[in-house]
Write a protein that holds these residues in place. Structure first.
Motif, PDB file in Angstrom:
ATOM      1  N   TYR A  81      -0.394  10.718  -5.965  1.00  0.00           N
ATOM      2  CA  TYR A  81      -1.112   8.642  -6.136  1.00  0.00           C
ATOM      3  C   TYR A  81      -2.313   8.328  -6.425  1.00  0.00           C
ATOM      4  O   TYR A  81      -2.313   7.667  -7.107  1.00  0.00           O
ATOM      5  CB  TYR A  81       0.230   8.375  -4.566  1.00  0.00           C
ATOM      6  N   ARG A  85      -3.909   6.273  -9.148  1.00  0.00           N
ATOM      7  CA  ARG A  85      -4.836   4.697  -9.030  1.00  0.00           C
ATOM      8  C   ARG A  85      -6.161   5.343  -9.646  1.00  0.00           C
ATOM      9  O   ARG A  85      -6.717   3.876  -9.750  1.00  0.00           O
ATOM     10  CB  ARG A  85      -4.856   4.870  -7.310  1.00  0.00           C
ATOM     11  N   GLU A  88      -5.489   3.709 -13.367  1.00  0.00           N
ATOM     12  CA  GLU A  88      -5.276   2.322 -12.979  1.00  0.00           C
ATOM     13  C   GLU A  88      -6.759   1.332 -13.128  1.00  0.00           C
ATOM     14  O   GLU A  88      -6.940   0.759 -13.475  1.00  0.00           O
ATOM     15  CB  GLU A  88      -4.675   2.090 -11.728  1.00  0.00           C
TER      16      GLU A  88
END
Length: 109
Positions: A81, A85, A88
């Motif tokens: 995760y 992130r 991104e």
């Protein structure tokens, strides 16, 4: 098009925080694996030290294994995760920097 300097600073700060969290999560994963191994070792030592009915010993071992497996899986999922992130945010930062560069180039003309 507008100046994105403030947004860029915010994104860089967020990226720094995400990278710190990722490093902490990696260190936590190492510690969790060490603790899981200690739990497995303790289960083995208990089985030698305390006579138990075989079925109970197997259930205790299974519970320890399940707990260790769930914990390790949760930690790996958290790392994935954070990696997602970070990726991104890096992409978003790059786009903002390109937009900001273009804005400031137009401003100079």
């Amino acid at each position: 098009m507008s100046c994105r300097c403030g947004d860029i600073r915010d994104c860089e700060r967020d990226l720094h925080t995400l990278r710190l969290a990722h490093g902490d999560a990696e260190r936590l994963g190492i510690r969790l694996r060490q603790l899981a191994e200690c739990g497995r070792e303790g289960s083995w030592q208990n089985s030698r030290a305390y006579p138990l009915e075989a079925g109970l010993r197997d259930r205790m071992k299974q519970k320890t294994e399940q707990f260790c497996d769930r914990t390790e899986l949760a930690q790996r999922n958290y790392l994935r995760y954070l990696e997602y992130r970070i990726s991104e945010a890096e992409e978003e930062l790059s786009c903002m920097q390109d937009e900001d560069d273009a804005y400031h180039e137009d401003d100079e003309d």
